[in-house]
Design a protein around this motif. Structure first.
Motif, PDB file in Angstrom:
ATOM      1  N   ASN A 223      36.982 -12.233   4.384  1.00  0.00           N
ATOM      2  CA  ASN A 223      35.770 -11.406   4.442  1.00  0.00           C
ATOM      3  C   ASN A 223      36.024  -9.941   4.123  1.00  0.00           C
TER       4      ASN A 223
ATOM      5  N   GLU B  92      34.683  -7.937   0.887  1.00  0.00           N
ATOM      6  CA  GLU B  92      33.796  -6.790   1.090  1.00  0.00           C
ATOM      7  C   GLU B  92      34.303  -5.564   0.331  1.00  0.00           C
TER       8      GLU B  92
ATOM      9  N   ARG C  17      40.060  -1.456   6.539  1.00  0.00           N
ATOM     10  CA  ARG C  17      39.132  -1.281   5.408  1.00  0.00           C
ATOM     11  C   ARG C  17      39.537  -0.072   4.561  1.00  0.00           C
TER      12      ARG C  17
ATOM     13  N   ARG D  41      34.069  -6.050  -3.517  1.00  0.00           N
ATOM     14  CA  ARG D  41      32.688  -5.930  -4.025  1.00  0.00           C
ATOM     15  C   ARG D  41      32.248  -4.461  -4.101  1.00  0.00           C
TER      16      ARG D  41
END
Length: 166
Positions: free
Chosen positions: A32, A36, A12, A39
């Motif tokens: 995903n 994430e 991440r 966004r």
């Protein structure tokens, strides 16, 4: 390029750093984690367009009407047939996506040579909750470096540079 272990950062954080460095106005995400992180970038930057592809069949709804500044692909190639994954990466690259970052877990269908063959570079190996991930990137600006011989001064017939095509 040699392997680079990046145990201090999560997947991440690595994707967030890629987004922050490239400052894209248009993002294409597939997976995903990619969605994430995209966004979050969209929430903090005005006017950012984020488009999302379905990980089951990303080629079905690939947005070709607009070139993305950055495409992020996570949790996708591991579940697609190799031909479908290669088609996805090839289309992203061939239709002018400026930068592509792919995080892929260990899978027998994808090898280092598959990514190199598509013009990607291996940048890092990351540890994730689900195991090891490898980060591959493609950057249109640095993919095809300038060659000293490929200019009119080093051409056999400099007066014909840019005039005749075989």
């Amino acid at each position: 390029m040699t392997d680079m272990k990046d145990n201090g950062n999560t997947a991440r954080e690595t994707l967030a750093r890629i987004i922050d460095t490239s400052s894209p106005a248009t993002l294409l995400s597939c997976g995903n984690l990619a969605t994430e992180v995209s966004r979050i970038w969209q929430k903090h930057q005005k006017g950012v367009d984020v488009r999302t592809l379905d990980t089951i069949d990303p080629n079905a709804n690939l947005f070709l009407d607009q070139v993305a500044d950055l495409a992020l692909v996570t949790e996708t190639l591991e579940h697609l047939p190799h031909d479908e994954g290669a088609l996805l990466l090839g289309q992203l690259r061939n239709y002018g996506t400026h930068q592509i970052a792919v995080l892929v877990g260990e899978t027998p269908d994808w090898a280092f040579t598959d990514f190199i063959g598509l013009g990607f570079r291996r940048h890092a190996e990351l540890e994730n909750d689900n195991g090891a991930l490898t980060l591959y990137t493609y950057n249109l600006d640095t993919y095809n470096h300038k060659r000293a011989w490929n200019n009119p001064e080093n051409w056999a017939n400099p007066e014909m540079w840019g005039k005749a095509w075989w």
